[in-house]
Design a protein around this motif. Structure first.
Motif, mmCIF file in Angstrom:
data_model
loop_
_atom_site.group_PDB
_atom_site.id
_atom_site.type_symbol
_atom_site.label_atom_id
_atom_site.label_comp_id
_atom_site.label_asym_id
_atom_site.label_seq_id
_atom_site.Cartn_x
_atom_site.Cartn_y
_atom_site.Cartn_z
ATOM 1 N N TRP A 76 -2.006 5.730 8.301
ATOM 2 C CA TRP A 76 -1.147 4.273 8.090
ATOM 3 C C TRP A 76 -2.651 3.103 9.212
ATOM 4 C CZ3 TRP A 76 4.460 2.380 9.252
ATOM 5 C CH2 TRP A 76 5.226 2.794 8.309
ATOM 6 N N ARG A 77 -2.435 2.271 9.158
ATOM 7 C CA ARG A 77 -4.154 1.759 9.643
ATOM 8 C C ARG A 77 -2.992 0.768 10.627
ATOM 9 N NH1 ARG A 77 -7.628 -1.345 6.693
ATOM 10 N NH2 ARG A 77 -8.804 -1.189 8.112
ATOM 11 N N PHE A 78 -4.323 0.158 11.714
ATOM 12 C CA PHE A 78 -2.974 -0.919 12.902
ATOM 13 C C PHE A 78 -4.270 -1.989 13.192
ATOM 14 C CE2 PHE A 78 -0.796 2.608 13.024
ATOM 15 C CZ PHE A 78 1.156 1.818 12.336
ATOM 16 N N ASP A 79 -4.227 -3.108 13.558
ATOM 17 C CA ASP A 79 -5.062 -3.888 13.696
ATOM 18 C C ASP A 79 -5.090 -4.108 15.953
ATOM 19 O OD1 ASP A 79 -3.308 -5.979 14.840
ATOM 20 O OD2 ASP A 79 -3.956 -7.118 12.961
ATOM 21 N N ASP A 81 -3.777 -6.115 17.109
ATOM 22 C CA ASP A 81 -2.956 -6.533 17.696
ATOM 23 C C ASP A 81 -2.043 -5.547 17.197
ATOM 24 O OD1 ASP A 81 -4.119 -8.679 19.024
ATOM 25 O OD2 ASP A 81 -4.271 -9.444 16.948
ATOM 26 N N GLY A 82 -1.850 -4.869 17.523
ATOM 27 C CA GLY A 82 -0.523 -3.801 17.358
ATOM 28 C C GLY A 82 0.105 -3.366 15.837
ATOM 29 N N ARG A 83 -0.698 -4.535 14.694
ATOM 30 C CA ARG A 83 0.477 -5.218 13.613
ATOM 31 C C ARG A 83 -0.383 -3.498 12.326
ATOM 32 N NH1 ARG A 83 -1.245 -10.358 14.460
ATOM 33 N NH2 ARG A 83 -3.242 -10.305 14.113
ATOM 34 N N CYS A 84 0.527 -3.195 12.088
ATOM 35 C CA CYS A 84 0.266 -2.294 10.605
ATOM 36 C C CYS A 84 -0.215 -3.770 9.395
ATOM 37 C CB CYS A 84 1.536 -2.041 10.177
ATOM 38 S SG CYS A 84 1.769 -0.382 8.795
ATOM 39 N N VAL A 85 -1.494 -2.275 9.049
ATOM 40 C CA VAL A 85 -2.256 -3.851 8.500
ATOM 41 C C VAL A 85 -2.353 -2.603 6.951
ATOM 42 C CG1 VAL A 85 -3.541 -5.842 9.818
ATOM 43 C CG2 VAL A 85 -4.681 -2.837 9.170
ATOM 44 N N GLY A 86 -2.043 -1.428 7.408
ATOM 45 C CA GLY A 86 -2.880 -0.784 5.557
ATOM 46 C C GLY A 86 -1.523 1.063 5.667
ATOM 47 N N VAL A 87 -1.122 1.017 4.549
ATOM 48 C CA VAL A 87 0.280 2.066 4.861
ATOM 49 C C VAL A 87 -0.753 3.033 2.820
ATOM 50 C CG1 VAL A 87 1.997 2.989 4.354
ATOM 51 C CG2 VAL A 87 1.668 1.141 6.043
ATOM 52 N N PRO A 88 -1.214 4.458 2.936
ATOM 53 C CA PRO A 88 -1.975 4.536 1.847
ATOM 54 C C PRO A 88 -0.913 4.893 0.901
ATOM 55 C CG PRO A 88 -2.505 5.332 3.734
ATOM 56 C CD PRO A 88 -1.941 4.697 4.561
ATOM 57 N N SER A 89 0.079 5.370 1.338
ATOM 58 C CA SER A 89 1.534 5.564 0.229
ATOM 59 C C SER A 89 2.071 4.506 -0.918
ATOM 60 C CB SER A 89 2.707 6.596 1.049
ATOM 61 O OG SER A 89 3.357 5.765 2.276
ATOM 62 N N GLU A 90 2.262 3.338 0.094
ATOM 63 C CA GLU A 90 2.470 2.148 -0.949
ATOM 64 C C GLU A 90 2.153 1.497 -1.275
ATOM 65 O OE1 GLU A 90 5.849 0.766 -0.232
ATOM 66 O OE2 GLU A 90 5.576 2.677 0.492
ATOM 67 N N PRO A 91 1.967 1.319 -3.125
ATOM 68 C CA PRO A 91 1.249 0.478 -3.638
ATOM 69 C C PRO A 91 0.984 -0.974 -3.293
ATOM 70 C CG PRO A 91 3.533 0.355 -4.954
ATOM 71 C CD PRO A 91 3.319 1.313 -3.339
ATOM 72 N N PRO A 92 -0.677 -1.233 -4.450
ATOM 73 C CA PRO A 92 -1.061 -2.118 -3.328
ATOM 74 C C PRO A 92 -0.099 -3.615 -3.665
ATOM 75 C CG PRO A 92 -2.351 -0.743 -4.893
ATOM 76 C CD PRO A 92 -1.208 -0.773 -4.743
ATOM 77 N N GLY A 93 0.388 -4.978 -2.933
ATOM 78 C CA GLY A 93 0.873 -5.915 -3.124
ATOM 79 C C GLY A 93 2.247 -6.004 -2.486
ATOM 80 N N ARG A 94 2.679 -4.406 -2.777
ATOM 81 C CA ARG A 94 3.955 -4.287 -1.857
ATOM 82 C C ARG A 94 4.356 -4.308 0.340
ATOM 83 N NH1 ARG A 94 7.109 1.252 -2.227
ATOM 84 N NH2 ARG A 94 7.445 -0.338 -4.323
#
Length: 344
Positions: A76-79, A81-94
């Motif tokens: 999982w990726r965070f910017d 500001d602490g926001r989640c900006v990426g989850v590799p296990s989730e399909p694009p667009g979700r």
């Protein structure tokens, strides 16, 4: 675990040298909380709570890519500001999880990165600035270490100059110490205090040489302490020779403290290997303090206050008084809870 001095969330603490924080994240602790430091795409220092809100992976052990920090557990990726900006296990667009990890305020100045554990905008006072670090007449070096000592013991010990000839006699302590006129607190408020003293020691020959003198000398010392853990010694050794010692401390937890010691001098500025020798010398002084603390029957902390004091103990006593004052204040109920600062 020793709990003293781990409660002051409203003060700024140094957590890293600016030059330490480059492409990889850093792990630091304040008051038992694990922090992840990294730089965003603009090079700005960011500080987040290190626990990934997904499954608790340590973000400080992850990687930085495109100005975001990646958890080593599930990616999982965070910017900044602490926001989640990426989850590799989730399909694009979700849609991504709305929650994030807590972000802490940061100030980067004079080669140090500072943060505090309070809510944004609630810090008691800004980080102190140190004029000597910007004075070209001074040459400076510094060390940074994590020491196995409680924060309040370390700071109280720094303010206690009368232990120097005994604990540090093998390094620079000298003999036959005399403190002219005691060591009274000259002035102060709830954020700190100043003090002044003249000391007269019979230093060894090599100690005198390291201070640019072959003869004995008195030292006029002015002390400024900014709460909770920042102490400046301005030392006038006569003959135009001045030295400043900056002692900065951050409580990592109840038993460990991260410390910075800056040594600045306006004499012997260009001797070969002078800074390297000075760093080794400073680390030896710290080892002597650690050895003394290891041998002590008990340590002076808020949990075990000083039972007997004399005039020379005034700065130490004042520090412990202010530490208790601020700890008592921060234990009172506050309308803004820390949990409300996390992203929901």
């Amino acid at each position: 675990m020793h709990p003293a001095a781990t409660q002051l969330r409203g003060f700024w603490y140094p957590v890293a040298d600016s030059r330490e924080l480059r492409t990889a994240p850093l792990e630091r602790r304040i008051a038992g909380e694990v922090l992840a430091l990294f730089r965003d795409t603009q090079g700005k220092a960011r500080v987040l709570a290190a626990g990934c809100p997904h499954r608790g992976g340590n973000l400080a052990r992850g990687t930085v890519r495109d100005g975001c920090i990646t958890c080593p557990f599930h990616g999982w990726r965070f910017d900044g500001d602490g926001r989640c900006v990426g989850v590799p296990s989730e399909p694009p667009g979700r849609a991504l999880p709305r929650g994030g990890t807590r972000v802490y305020e940061v100030i980067e100045q004079q080669g140090l990165i500072w943060t505090h554990l309070g809510a944004p905008g609630t810090a008691v006072a800004p980080p102190p600035r140190f004029e000597a670090l910007e004075d070209p007449s001074f040459r400076a070096f510094h060390i940074q270490e994590s020491v196995a000592l409680p924060f309040d013991w370390w700071v109280e010990n720094i303010l206690d100059v009368t232990h120097v000839p005994f604990v540090h006699r093998l390094s620079y302590g000298g003999q036959n110490p005399v403190l002219e006129g005691g060591y009274p607190v000259v002035s102060g408020d709830e954020l700190g205090f100043t003090a002044r003293v003249t000391t007269r020691h019979r230093y060894s020959f090599w100690t005198r040489v390291l201070h640019g003198s072959v003869s004995h000398f008195d030292m006029e010392i002015r002390v400024r302490h900014d709460m909770p853990g920042n102490t400046v010694f301005d030392v006038d050794m006569g003959g135009g020779r001045r030295q400043q010692l900056l002692f900065l401390a951050t409580p990592e937890d109840g038993e460990n403290t991260r410390v910075w010691v800056f040594v600045l001098r306006n004499y012997l500025r260009h001797i070969p290997f002078g800074d390297a020798v000075g760093r080794a010398f400073t680390r030896q002084v710290i080892r002597e303090d650690l050895q003394l603390a290891k041998q002590a029957v008990w340590k002076i902390t808020l949990a075990q206050p000083r039972p007997l004091s004399v005039a020379a103990d005034a700065p130490s006593v004042e520090f412990l008084r202010l530490l208790k004052l601020w700890r008592d204040r921060e234990r009172r109920p506050h309308p803004i809870r820390d949990s409300e600062q996390a992203h929901g």
